[in-house]
Design an enzyme around this catalytic site. Structure first.
Site, short mmCIF file in Angstrom:
data_model
loop_
_atom_site.label_atom_id
_atom_site.label_comp_id
_atom_site.label_asym_id
_atom_site.label_seq_id
_atom_site.Cartn_x
_atom_site.Cartn_y
_atom_site.Cartn_z
N GLU A 42 0.83 -1.21 0.00
CA GLU A 42 0.00 0.00 0.00
C GLU A 42 0.87 1.26 0.00
O GLU A 42 0.52 2.26 -0.65
CB GLU A 42 -0.93 0.00 1.22
CG GLU A 42 -1.96 -1.12 1.24
CD GLU A 42 -3.08 -0.93 0.23
OE1 GLU A 42 -3.12 0.12 -0.45
OE2 GLU A 42 -3.92 -1.84 0.10
N ARG B 287 0.43 3.82 -3.21
CA ARG B 287 -0.18 5.11 -2.87
C ARG B 287 0.86 6.23 -2.75
O ARG B 287 0.70 7.29 -3.35
CB ARG B 287 -0.97 4.99 -1.56
CG ARG B 287 -2.08 3.96 -1.61
CD ARG B 287 -2.97 4.05 -0.38
NE ARG B 287 -3.80 2.87 -0.22
CZ ARG B 287 -5.02 2.87 0.30
NH1 ARG B 287 -5.56 4.00 0.72
NH2 ARG B 287 -5.71 1.76 0.44
N ASP C 45 -5.05 -9.86 -8.06
CA ASP C 45 -5.43 -8.91 -9.10
C ASP C 45 -4.31 -8.13 -9.79
O ASP C 45 -4.02 -8.34 -10.98
CB ASP C 45 -6.48 -7.93 -8.55
CG ASP C 45 -6.10 -7.32 -7.21
OD1 ASP C 45 -4.97 -7.54 -6.75
OD2 ASP C 45 -6.95 -6.61 -6.62
N GLU D 49 -12.99 -0.17 -9.23
CA GLU D 49 -12.64 -1.11 -10.31
C GLU D 49 -13.68 -1.17 -11.43
O GLU D 49 -13.33 -1.36 -12.59
CB GLU D 49 -12.41 -2.51 -9.73
CG GLU D 49 -11.18 -2.63 -8.86
CD GLU D 49 -11.36 -2.08 -7.46
OE1 GLU D 49 -10.35 -1.81 -6.79
OE2 GLU D 49 -12.54 -1.91 -7.04
#
Length: 637
Positions: free
Chosen positions: A267, A271, A400, A532
């Site tokens: 993350e 980010r 993913d 998404e």
């Protein structure tokens, strides 16, 4: 007959009774007592004046084991001192003060001896010296503070290394109706940002109902301004320049990872590193590059494993790293360790330091060489042994973005990273052969593979795959097939929205019996502002120009306004199948970074962030394509 009993205590001398209770001392007794006191006085007087002075022989600095002289707070057990807990900071302070006092006394004694003066005079001299030292220390602190302020002022001054990438702003549509929709999305961004600025500035995220800051465990325990860094490139692209400038100034002067503790390496990369690199690419501001390097360097200890596969959590203060306890016996997660490539390759490109690229190429090497069961990539890999964990493959949660980064790494390299393209083609072929299914109602979805069986379930996270399949279609051996696959996924994910009461999609939906594209479990019915579905609709619009994709994203805008907008920003909902669902009171940073950005781009011309010049990381931060964007071309001149 009477009996006479003499007193037992009565004494007789020469037949004369001695009276009891004599209250005076005889003269001889007095002399003896006086002699005792005089002798004691002489001994004390002699000891005081005639015994040798041992101060020169026993010194304070010869006393050993100052620590052992401290009385243990927790006592002694079986002959062993129970050590103080580290958290008892006051005990450490006591030790330090004691040691400082010992050192002061030693120094005073040394000064007195060398100068042949009394300890009192030596103490005064020492006090004067300490006072001067304190003044000097204060002057140094003031100088350091002044330099820090100068550094902040310097950071406020924008130093550009290039003019910014092509297509970073603009893209206003000529159609007034489309422009009106784009303006509405821009207003949504301003509403979300203004309330974050008002109620949670500097915090990681906003609680829009209770109007205060919020932080998830992925950010550790500190306020790192995640929303500011995640949203800044969206502000820039939307030309909200006053808001962007305030974000830029905060990043320049207040953003730091110093003191941060354990947080998610994945993350933090997508980010923070991704957001800062995107800002550097869009603006050319060198401050963003410096900040990106400083954050990425904090993540490098996570890669220190026997296989080179990074662990999930890293302590940015100590450099220690670990994996989630629930992740298949301490394994690393495919979606996490497989989603560093875009950021780290670009960081090496602009910094000239190959360490970042070397780290991700090692990951690529391991994944390429390891055997894939049925051609599929399981979601778990042990970083110590380099072997797969439990058999679970999914294109949604846990898997993913790994697949997304393969095709995008190839595009980012200017189509030169042939290994990435090969791995993508093979992975997609296995997914199509083993996991892609069509429901009785004609809905295309990607199932999950768990321990030898299929689970007919798809996550909201997996809905990104429609855009991925469409993006890679042009470069496949069957463009129409993969474009249709992307369209099918996009349609199914849209159906998961329209089949709910709120017209928002659940966290996961299933295809069991008579259930199609609906959630049947209570813990899967929530919506947390995920991007998404609108992301896939954006790609399908850009690649096909079919109006339905713009229409579907406009439906999403209306649903967000009806069910998620509150006075203090935007919130998720706990059950999309209720007409008036309860709200979770969290404005996720990715709502500003991803959802609103993709919606804005859907209603913009293709000249804004053109797909032949930029690739989006999995947090929707655009990074430049090598050889197609002036960001890198100008640096090479």
């Amino acid at each position: 007959m009477a009996a006479y009993v003499l007193p037992v205590s009565q004494k007789f001398i020469n037949g004369v009774p001695v009276p009891q209770g004599r209250k005076t001392l005889r003269l001889k007794e007095k002399y003896i007592i006086l002699l005792v006191f005089v002798t004691f006085g002489l001994v004390c007087f002699g000891a005081f004046f005639f015994l040798p002075d041992l101060r020169d022989r026993v010194r304070l600095n010869n006393i050993r084991g100052v620590d052992e002289m401290m009385i243990p707070r927790r006592g002694i057990d079986k002959g062993q001192v129970i050590k103080h807990d580290d958290e008892h900071v006051h005990l450490n302070d006591e030790k330090l003060k004691f040691k400082e006092q010992v050192n002061r006394d030693v120094n005073i004694a040394k000064i007195g001896k060398k100068l042949n003066i009394s300890e009192h005079d030596a103490a005064n001299i020492k006090k004067s010296i300490d006072s001067e030292k304190e003044k000097i220390a204060n002057l140094r602190k003031e100088e350091e503070r002044r330099k820090a302020e100068e550094e902040k002022e310097k950071e406020r001054e924008v130093e550009t290394e290039h003019e910014g990438g092509e297509g970073g702003q603009g893209g206003a549509p000529s159609d007034p109706e489309v422009k009106k929709k784009r303006d509405k999305v821009r207003e949504m961004m301003k509403h979300a940002w203004d309330n974050y600025e008002k109620y949670a500035w500097g915090a990681n995220e906003l609680r829009p109902i209770s109007k205060r800051g919020h932080s998830a465990s992925i950010f550790g325990s500190l306020s790192l301004g995640a929303t500011i860094i995640d949203a800044a490139d969206t502000l820039y692209i939307m030309e909200l320049m006053d808001e962007y400038q305030k974000a830029r100034d905060w990043i320049a002067t207040s953003f730091t990872f110093d003191g941060a503790n354990e947080l998610s390496a994945f993350e933090t990369n997508i980010r923070f590193v991704g957001g800062l690199l995107s800002l550097y690419a869009l603006t050319g501001d060198s401050m963003y590059k410096r900040k990106a390097i400083s954050v990425a360097d904090k993540l490098l200890p996570a890669f220190n494993t026997p296989s080179g596969i990074p662990q999930s959590m890293v302590n940015t203060k100590t450099g220690s790293a670990r994996n989630w306890g629930w992740a298949s016996g301490g394994c690393s997660i495919l979606a996490e360790f497989g989603s560093f490539h875009l950021e780290f390759v670009y960081l090496s490109e602009i910094s000239g330091n190959s360490v970042y690229k070397d780290k991700v190429m090692k990951i690529r090497e391991v994944l390429n060489s390891i055997e894939k069961p049925n051609g599929l990539y399981p979601n778990y890999l042990n970083p110590r042994t380099g072997r797969w964990g439990q058999s679970h493959t999914a294109i949604g949660a846990l898997g993913d973005s790994f697949y997304e980064y393969l095709i995008k790494s190839w595009l980012q390299s200017g189509k030169k990273d042939d290994l990435a393209k090969k791995m993508y083609d093979e992975a997609v072929q296995a997914i199509v052969d083993k996991l892609v299914k069509v429901s009785p109602g004609g809905l295309t979805y990607v199932a999950e593979y768990k321990s030898g069986r299929l689970e007919n379930k798809m996550d909201h996270l997996g809905c990104f795959a429609g855009g991925m399949f469409a993006l890679g279609a042009k470069y496949s051996d069957n463009e129409e097939k993969y474009l249709n696959l992307g369209a099918g996924i996009s349609n199914t994910c849209h159906e998961s929205y329209v089949r709910s009461e709120t017209k928002l999609g659940p966290e996961a939906f299933r295809f069991d019996g008579n259930t199609e594209a609906k959630s049947i479990r209570q813990n899967e019915k929530y919506y947390i502002l995920r991007p998404e579905v609108v992301e896939t609709h954006f790609y399908m619009w850009r690649l096909t120009k079919e109006d339905k994709y713009r229409d579907w994203n406009w439906e999403a805008v209306q649903a967000l306004e009806k069910h998620c907008r509150v006075d203090g920003g935007y919130t998720g909902v706990r059950d999309v199948y209720q007409s008036s669902p309860s709200q979770d009171d969290v404005q996720q940073s990715f709502f500003l970074a991803e959802a609103l950005k993709y919606l804005y781009l859907t209603f913009s011309d293709d000249s804004l962030i053109p797909l032949d010049k930029w690739v989006f990381n999995t947090e929707a931060h655009p990074l430049p394509i090598q050889g197609a964007n002036t960001v890198i071309e100008k640096k090479e001149k």
